[in-house]
Design an enzyme around this catalytic site. Structure first.
Site, PDB file in Angstrom:
ATOM      1  N   ASN A 169      -2.833  81.350  46.038  1.00 12.96           N
ATOM      2  CA  ASN A 169      -1.496  81.555  46.861  1.00 12.96           C
ATOM      3  C   ASN A 169      -0.803  80.264  46.489  1.00 12.96           C
ATOM      4  OD1 ASN A 169      -4.296  80.667  48.741  1.00 12.96           O
ATOM      5  ND2 ASN A 169      -2.445  80.045  50.105  1.00 12.96           N
ATOM      6  N   ASP A 170      -0.672  79.162  47.482  1.00 12.78           N
ATOM      7  CA  ASP A 170       0.543  78.208  47.379  1.00 12.78           C
ATOM      8  C   ASP A 170       0.526  77.602  46.088  1.00 12.78           C
ATOM      9  OD1 ASP A 170       0.181  78.979  49.997  1.00 12.78           O
ATOM     10  OD2 ASP A 170       0.005  76.693  50.732  1.00 12.78           O
ATOM     11  N   TRP A 179      -7.149  72.760  51.090  1.00 14.62           N
ATOM     12  CA  TRP A 179      -5.639  73.386  51.417  1.00 14.62           C
ATOM     13  C   TRP A 179      -4.730  72.546  50.690  1.00 14.62           C
ATOM     14  CZ3 TRP A 179      -5.103  75.950  56.778  1.00 14.62           C
ATOM     15  CH2 TRP A 179      -6.199  77.168  56.883  1.00 14.62           C
ATOM     16  N   SER A 180      -3.400  72.971  51.066  1.00 17.69           N
ATOM     17  CA  SER A 180      -2.315  72.625  50.254  1.00 17.69           C
ATOM     18  C   SER A 180      -1.899  70.896  50.332  1.00 17.69           C
ATOM     19  CB  SER A 180      -0.955  73.311  50.500  1.00 17.69           C
ATOM     20  OG  SER A 180      -1.180  74.649  49.946  1.00 17.69           O
ATOM     21  N   TRP A 183      -8.231  85.110  43.577  1.00 20.74           N
ATOM     22  CA  TRP A 183      -6.915  84.993  44.502  1.00 20.74           C
ATOM     23  C   TRP A 183      -6.149  83.734  44.371  1.00 20.74           C
ATOM     24  CZ3 TRP A 183      -4.839  86.956  48.874  1.00 20.74           C
ATOM     25  CH2 TRP A 183      -3.769  86.210  49.541  1.00 20.74           C
ATOM     26  N   GLN A 242      -3.526  76.934  45.250  1.00 20.76           N
ATOM     27  CA  GLN A 242      -4.632  77.348  46.189  1.00 20.76           C
ATOM     28  C   GLN A 242      -5.467  78.775  45.389  1.00 20.76           C
ATOM     29  OE1 GLN A 242      -4.848  76.212  49.861  1.00 20.76           O
ATOM     30  NE2 GLN A 242      -4.723  74.713  48.219  1.00 20.76           N
ATOM     31  N   ARG A 293      -1.021  69.903  58.443  1.00 20.12           N
ATOM     32  CA  ARG A 293      -1.682  70.074  56.929  1.00 20.12           C
ATOM     33  C   ARG A 293      -0.218  69.987  56.139  1.00 20.12           C
ATOM     34  NH1 ARG A 293      -1.888  75.066  59.789  1.00 20.12           N
ATOM     35  NH2 ARG A 293      -0.708  76.938  58.966  1.00 20.12           N
TER      36      ARG A 293
HETATM   37  N1  DQQ Z   1      -1.787  77.900  52.799  1.00 20.81           N
HETATM   38  C1  DQQ Z   1      -0.646  77.687  53.771  1.00 20.81           C
HETATM   39  C2  DQQ Z   1      -0.803  76.188  53.920  1.00 20.81           C
HETATM   40  C3  DQQ Z   1      -2.147  75.706  53.709  1.00 20.81           C
HETATM   41  C4  DQQ Z   1      -2.674  76.815  52.582  1.00 20.81           C
HETATM   42  C5  DQQ Z   1       0.718  78.172  53.258  1.00 20.81           C
HETATM   43  C6  DQQ Z   1      -3.942  77.363  52.722  1.00 20.81           C
HETATM   44  O1  DQQ Z   1      -0.355  75.673  55.098  1.00 20.81           O
HETATM   45  O2  DQQ Z   1      -2.522  74.589  53.367  1.00 20.81           O
HETATM   46  O3  DQQ Z   1       0.738  79.328  52.857  1.00 20.81           O
HETATM   47  O4  DQQ Z   1      -4.161  78.287  51.819  1.00 20.81           O
END
Ligand code: DQQ
Length: 567
Positions: A55-56, A115-116, A53, A72, A179
């Site tokens: 993500n950001d 997290w991000s 996986w 992420q 966050r």
């Molecule tokens: N992804 C969100 C953020 C968070 C992160 C945005 C968690 O707000 O920190 O896609 O994976």
């Protein structure tokens, strides 16, 4: 799919999806799962981890001659759990080496996820990571990590600060709406500033914090900015841009050559506003707020989220990365063994009229270009569909510019029709009652055109003025069921009476990244054709408008595979 396969997938999902335990018993998580051989949708030149996986994008930076990208990442499974900071390095932003995760959940203040966040280069050149930890109580807190050995340009090891957490959700801050710290900047008073995404009741906002030493942070009594029409802001980004310049800048001081961009991620899209920021007072005065009718400025009107920019001091430019999620299902992610890619890195500058940002793939992409097809001056009559052959249409970079017809008879639309996405759905790519278009590309198309993603323009008259609509229509992109197949649309802020419009499309197996009007409007789509894969994919140029359109120039290249290798 057979039931036994489904059962094994479910069991595998349960075991590996909660990877912490699996990893604790053997330390070879990189080899736990190798990818299935059939990979029609894996990209060739977009950034992806080796598996699982993503993500950001987080904390991109240039440090001691090396580009770093953190992201992420769940290192154990293609599902969004157990989030760590994946870490990869590159000399050219095209070819990458994947390192071990830089930070992983381990402490009470981040045990439920790292997290991000962002990186900041501190005055003596040492980089620092500020990130959101999800703590034991599922509260979001802000933490610091520093490199173990800052003389290592690869920055392989990071040490979490003994002072963590540095910022916690107290007073009126909700513990689940706090966050994604930005890159910090210093004011003329040498005090550090950072903003953090959040919400208080219905107000989306960027909380502002200040610190003299990067460790002790105090919340300012007013946010940098807040807005009523957005909901929670994720992954804010804040940076200066230079007026009338192709170069990026990193100096926050306000002068007549500088504007400031505030980006916030909400409602699944990355929106931005432009304004003037005075570091002495931390006052940010804006021109138009988020979601103000007619000024819906977004980086991309397709699939593109939680983006992050950084200043590339080597080439004096600002570069944007954005997460491009999948449009297939969670089960498909398990079958593929991966989920999530990054957009191709884009350079980002202020447009000549100062009203919006303009993006373009960084020119390092050109090193991947191989056989080229090009032609000029081709007339497209109504109903033409013309194949661009001689390139790998599933892995290509295409630049096309069109000469537009005389627009005196252009179709009119109701002045109240302001939703471009709706217009794209109503008008479609195939209806040929439009005078100015639809014309554009059919990408990742099957030979018989049963599968196709139409990326196209249509020109209308609204309130006596011409407007250019750009659409990306995924509704016929695949014969497969169960996929998201949206139709995206946006206006291109240009005057079609200039009689020229261009489209650049980066096509890479399951992504089509489109730059309309020289990068004024971007639309990115994910598609998963059943027939139009690898050598069976085709590329066409079409015109379904009643007036002729002329291809003034087309250049298309097959693209080589970028190297993405483990360390
Ligand atoms: N992804 C969100 C953020 C968070 C992160 C945005 C968690 O707000 O920190 O896609 O994976």
């Amino acid at each position: 799919m057979e039931m036994s396969v489904l059962w094994s997938l479910a069991l595998w999902f349960l075991l590996v999806g909660n990877g912490v335990h699996v990893e604790a018993s053997n330390h070879t998580h990189r080899n736990l799962q190798s990818l299935p051989k059939e990979q029609p949708y894996r990209t060739a030149y977009h950034f992806q981890p080796l598996k699982n996986w993503m993500n950001d994008p987080n904390g991109p930076m240039y440090y001691k001659g090396v580009y770093h990208l953190f992201f992420q990442h769940n290192p154990y499974a293609p599902v969004p759990r157990n989030i760590a900071w994946g870490h990869s390095i590159s000399y050219d932003l095209v070819n990458w080496v994947h390192l071990e995760p830089a930070i992983s959940p381990s402490e009470p203040y981040d045990i439920n996820g790292c997290w991000s966040g962002s990186t900041t280069i501190l005055p003596r050149g040492k980089p620092a990571i500020l990130y959101t930890g999800v703590d034991l109580n599922n509260s979001q807190v802000q933490n610091l990590a520093m490199p173990k050995n800052a003389s290592d340009p690869f920055l392989r090891e990071w040490v979490k600060s003994p002072h963590n957490p540095l910022m916690s959700p107290v007073d009126d801050i909700d513990r689940s709406d706090f966050r994604d710290p930005t890159t910090a900047w210093q004011g003329p008073d040498k005090v550090w500033r950072v903003i953090i995404g959040g919400r208080i009741n219905a107000l989306g906002m960027a909380f502002l914090y200040q610190s003299k030493d990067f460790v002790n942070w105090t919340r300012s009594n007013k946010p940098l900015h807040s807005s009523t029409k957005t909901g929670m802001w994720e992954c804010p980004d804040f940076y200066p841009v230079r007026i009338n310049s192709q170069n990026g800048i990193n100096n926050f001081a306000q002068d007549k050559f500088t504007k400031h961009v505030l980006k916030a991620s909400f409602n699944g899209q990355d929106h931005y506003i432009l304004g003037n920021y005075i570091p002495q007072t931390d006052n940010f005065s804006i021109e138009y707020d988020f979601m103000e009718t007619g000024f819906d400025l977004r980086y991309d009107y397709g699939k593109f989220y939680a983006s992050k920019t950084f200043y590339d001091s080597a080439k004096k430019r600002r570069i944007l990365w954005g997460w491009v999620a999948e449009s297939d299902t969670a089960l498909d992610a398990i079958i593929k063994g991966w989920a999530g890619i990054q957009s191709f890195p884009r350079s980002i500058v202020l447009s000549a009229n100062g009203r919006q940002l303009v993006q373009w793939p960084i020119n390092e992409i050109e090193k991947l270009r191989t056989n080229n097809v090009s032609f000029e001056g081709k007339e497209l009559e109504q109903g033409s569909v013309f194949e661009v052959s001689g390139i790998t249409a599933s892995q290509a970079d295409v630049e096309v510019s069109f000469d537009l017809p005389n627009l005196s008879e252009t179709e009119s639309i109701d002045p109240n029709q302001v939703d471009p996405q709706q217009l794209c759905s109503q008008k479609g790519a195939s209806t040929n009652n439009g005078t100015g278009g639809p014309f554009g590309l059919l990408a990742l198309a099957s030979k018989d055109l049963t599968e196709q993603t139409a990326v196209y323009f249509r020109i209308f008259k609204r309130d006596g003025k011409h407007v250019v609509l750009m659409c990306s229509d995924q509704s016929r992109s695949s014969l497969r069921e169960g996929l998201e197949k949206p139709i995206y649309g946006a206006f291109v802020n240009m005057d079609p009476n200039d009689r020229k419009i261009s489209l650049r499309s980066l096509i890479d197996h399951s992504i089509i990244e489109n730059y309309g009007g020289e990068g004024r409007t971007c639309i990115t789509a994910r598609v998963y054709p059943k027939l139009a894969i690898d050598k069976e994919a085709h590329l066409y140029v079409f015109n379904n408008g009643t007036l002729n359109v002329r291809i003034s120039k087309l250049n298309a290249w097959s693209m080589k595979r970028a190297q993405l290798v483990p360390y």
